[in-house]
Enzyme design. Structure first.
Site, PDB file in Angstrom:
ATOM      1  N   GLU A  63      -6.591   4.649   7.967  1.00  0.00           N
ATOM      2  CA  GLU A  63      -6.390   6.074   7.654  1.00  0.00           C
ATOM      3  C   GLU A  63      -7.637   6.656   6.992  1.00  0.00           C
ATOM      4  O   GLU A  63      -7.961   7.833   7.182  1.00  0.00           O
ATOM      5  CB  GLU A  63      -5.134   6.237   6.782  1.00  0.00           C
ATOM      6  CG  GLU A  63      -3.873   6.009   7.609  1.00  0.00           C
ATOM      7  CD  GLU A  63      -2.706   5.421   6.857  1.00  0.00           C
ATOM      8  OE1 GLU A  63      -2.698   5.434   5.618  1.00  0.00           O
ATOM      9  OE2 GLU A  63      -1.785   4.909   7.533  1.00  0.00           O
ATOM     10  N   SER A  99       3.809  -2.113  10.263  1.00  0.00           N
ATOM     11  CA  SER A  99       5.265  -2.215  10.443  1.00  0.00           C
ATOM     12  C   SER A  99       5.820  -3.595  10.070  1.00  0.00           C
ATOM     13  O   SER A  99       6.713  -4.115  10.753  1.00  0.00           O
ATOM     14  CB  SER A  99       5.663  -1.839  11.868  1.00  0.00           C
ATOM     15  OG  SER A  99       5.325  -0.485  12.130  1.00  0.00           O
ATOM     16  N   GLU A 132      -4.965  -4.827  10.671  1.00  0.00           N
ATOM     17  CA  GLU A 132      -3.938  -3.809  10.856  1.00  0.00           C
ATOM     18  C   GLU A 132      -4.198  -3.061  12.162  1.00  0.00           C
ATOM     19  O   GLU A 132      -4.996  -2.096  12.184  1.00  0.00           O
ATOM     20  CB  GLU A 132      -3.959  -2.810   9.693  1.00  0.00           C
ATOM     21  CG  GLU A 132      -3.681  -3.417   8.341  1.00  0.00           C
ATOM     22  CD  GLU A 132      -3.109  -2.380   7.371  1.00  0.00           C
ATOM     23  OE1 GLU A 132      -2.017  -2.623   6.844  1.00  0.00           O
ATOM     24  OE2 GLU A 132      -3.743  -1.334   7.160  1.00  0.00           O
ATOM     25  N   LYS A 176       0.152   4.288  -0.251  1.00  0.00           N
ATOM     26  CA  LYS A 176      -0.452   5.481   0.359  1.00  0.00           C
ATOM     27  C   LYS A 176      -0.226   6.700  -0.549  1.00  0.00           C
ATOM     28  O   LYS A 176      -0.249   6.578  -1.768  1.00  0.00           O
ATOM     29  CB  LYS A 176       0.082   5.665   1.780  1.00  0.00           C
ATOM     30  CG  LYS A 176      -0.085   4.376   2.617  1.00  0.00           C
ATOM     31  CD  LYS A 176       0.159   4.532   4.077  1.00  0.00           C
ATOM     32  CE  LYS A 176      -0.070   3.201   4.786  1.00  0.00           C
ATOM     33  NZ  LYS A 176       0.107   3.280   6.225  1.00  0.00           N
ATOM     34  N   ASN A 183       0.869  -1.172   0.000  1.00  0.00           N
ATOM     35  CA  ASN A 183       0.000   0.000   0.000  1.00  0.00           C
ATOM     36  C   ASN A 183       0.908   1.226   0.000  1.00  0.00           C
ATOM     37  O   ASN A 183       1.519   1.538   1.009  1.00  0.00           O
ATOM     38  CB  ASN A 183      -0.891  -0.032   1.253  1.00  0.00           C
ATOM     39  CG  ASN A 183      -1.702   1.243   1.409  1.00  0.00           C
ATOM     40  OD1 ASN A 183      -1.753   2.076   0.499  1.00  0.00           O
ATOM     41  ND2 ASN A 183      -2.332   1.411   2.564  1.00  0.00           N
ATOM     42  N   GLY A 198       3.007   2.322  10.755  1.00  0.00           N
ATOM     43  CA  GLY A 198       3.964   3.415  10.613  1.00  0.00           C
ATOM     44  C   GLY A 198       4.755   3.738  11.864  1.00  0.00           C
ATOM     45  O   GLY A 198       5.416   4.766  11.934  1.00  0.00           O
ATOM     46  N   HIS A 203      -9.327   1.126   5.067  1.00  0.00           N
ATOM     47  CA  HIS A 203      -8.046   1.310   5.749  1.00  0.00           C
ATOM     48  C   HIS A 203      -8.236   2.244   6.944  1.00  0.00           C
ATOM     49  O   HIS A 203      -9.041   3.176   6.884  1.00  0.00           O
ATOM     50  CB  HIS A 203      -7.013   1.892   4.776  1.00  0.00           C
ATOM     51  CG  HIS A 203      -5.629   1.863   5.330  1.00  0.00           C
ATOM     52  ND1 HIS A 203      -5.169   2.815   6.218  1.00  0.00           N
ATOM     53  CD2 HIS A 203      -4.615   0.981   5.153  1.00  0.00           C
ATOM     54  CE1 HIS A 203      -3.913   2.516   6.550  1.00  0.00           C
ATOM     55  NE2 HIS A 203      -3.552   1.407   5.926  1.00  0.00           N
TER      56      HIS A 203
HETATM   57  P1  13P Z   1       3.336   0.395   7.636  1.00  0.00           P
HETATM   58  O1  13P Z   1       3.842  -0.867   7.006  1.00  0.00           O
HETATM   59  O2  13P Z   1       4.060   1.622   7.173  1.00  0.00           O
HETATM   60  O3  13P Z   1       3.258   0.282   9.126  1.00  0.00           O
HETATM   61  O4  13P Z   1       1.838   0.616   7.115  1.00  0.00           O
HETATM   62  C1  13P Z   1       0.945  -0.450   7.196  1.00  0.00           C
HETATM   63  C2  13P Z   1      -0.268  -0.101   6.452  1.00  0.00           C
HETATM   64  O5  13P Z   1      -1.013   0.785   6.833  1.00  0.00           O
HETATM   65  C3  13P Z   1      -0.540  -0.831   5.200  1.00  0.00           C
HETATM   66  O6  13P Z   1      -1.827  -0.608   4.751  1.00  0.00           O
END
Ligand code: 13P
Length: 252
Positions: free
Chosen positions: A99, A215, A169, A11, A9, A175, A97
């Site tokens: 976010e 992560s 997640e 982003k 992903n 992150g 997601h």
């Molecule tokens: P990270 O791997 O940067 O922690 O992000 C995970 C994520 O949100 C994938 O959709």
């Protein structure tokens, strides 16, 4: 046996030029013998989809998007319709997601609508669930994830459910470098599978793939993927560089 699925992903990262460069590096570094038994997916930002699509046709990497609007078309400024994602060569789409939930008001009800719309045009929904740190600390992690599943997957048939991928997640792991321990992730994945079993039956629950995200890095992917109910990874930061994503794709 569930085919592992590793997805990147991206982003809100990568210009068109950077996306093309990354896809070329991924294709160049992919070990065909290692990935023949697994699925690999990249989800660039919308603006890069059209540019990377021709590079991916006929390769072991498929294309996905990061969100979708539930309506087939209409006056929805800025939104992208399910059919548009198919048109640009996507076979999958991330839905719900954290976010999107945190910053854009995504709810279990909108997730549910988007799943139906994606399935309607043959896109594979990757449906994200996961609890906040405060919810985990309060012992609410399973209740939160259970609620997201109940709301998001409401009304789906067993046949539809088989087309979905679930991504667990935990929000506190995204992150932050603070990955869930393999044991904690496994426990939640087993819980999710038990919920799928209750709603859709044992056969469906055994077949649906559940990714872990938060992560995931080259140095923890092997241990995570060794867990019996972890069937893949949804990777953010480590998917933005070819060497780290390739190492994750080539998990042992
Ligand atoms: P990270 O791997 O940067 O922690 O992000 C995970 C994520 O949100 C994938 O959709």
């Amino acid at each position: 046996m569930r085919t592992p699925i590793i997805a990147g992903n991206w982003k809100m990262y990568k210009t068109i030029g950077e996306a093309v460069e990354l896809v070329k590096a991924l294709l160049g570094g992919l070990d065909a013998s290692l990935v023949k038994d697994r699925e690999v997916l990249v989800c660039p930002p919308y603006t890069a989809l059209y540019a990377v699509r021709p590079l991916l046709v006929g390769t072991a990497i498929s294309l996905g998007a990061q969100d979708v609007h539930p309506e087939p078309q209409g006056a929805y400024t800025s939104a992208i319709a399910p059919g548009m994602l198919v048109d640009v060569g996507c076979s999958a789409v991330i839905i719900g997601h954290s976010e999107r939930r945190q910053y854009f008001g995504e709810t279990d009800a909108s997730v549910n609508k988007k799943i139906g719309a994606a399935l309607g045009v043959g896109l594979r929904p990757i449906v994200c669930v996961g609890e906040l740190k405060a919810e985990r600390d309060a012992g609410q992690a399973e209740a939160v994830v259970g609620g997201q599943l109940a709301g998001g997957l409401a009304g789906l048939s067993a046949e539809q459910m088989l087309k979905l991928v679930i991504a667990y997640e935990p929000v506190w792991a995204i992150g932050t470098g603070d990955t869930a321990t393999p044991a904690d992730a496994q426990a939640m994945h087993a819980f999710i599978r038990s919920r799928l079993q209750a709603q859709f039956g044992a056969e469906v629950a055994e077949a649906v793939r559940i990714q872990y995200g938060g992560s995931v890095k080259p140095d923890n992917v092997d241990e995570l993927m060794a867990q019996p109910d972890i069937d893949g990874a949804l990777v953010g930061g480590a998917a933005l560089k070819a060497d780290s994503f390739l190492r994750i794709v080539h998990f042992r």
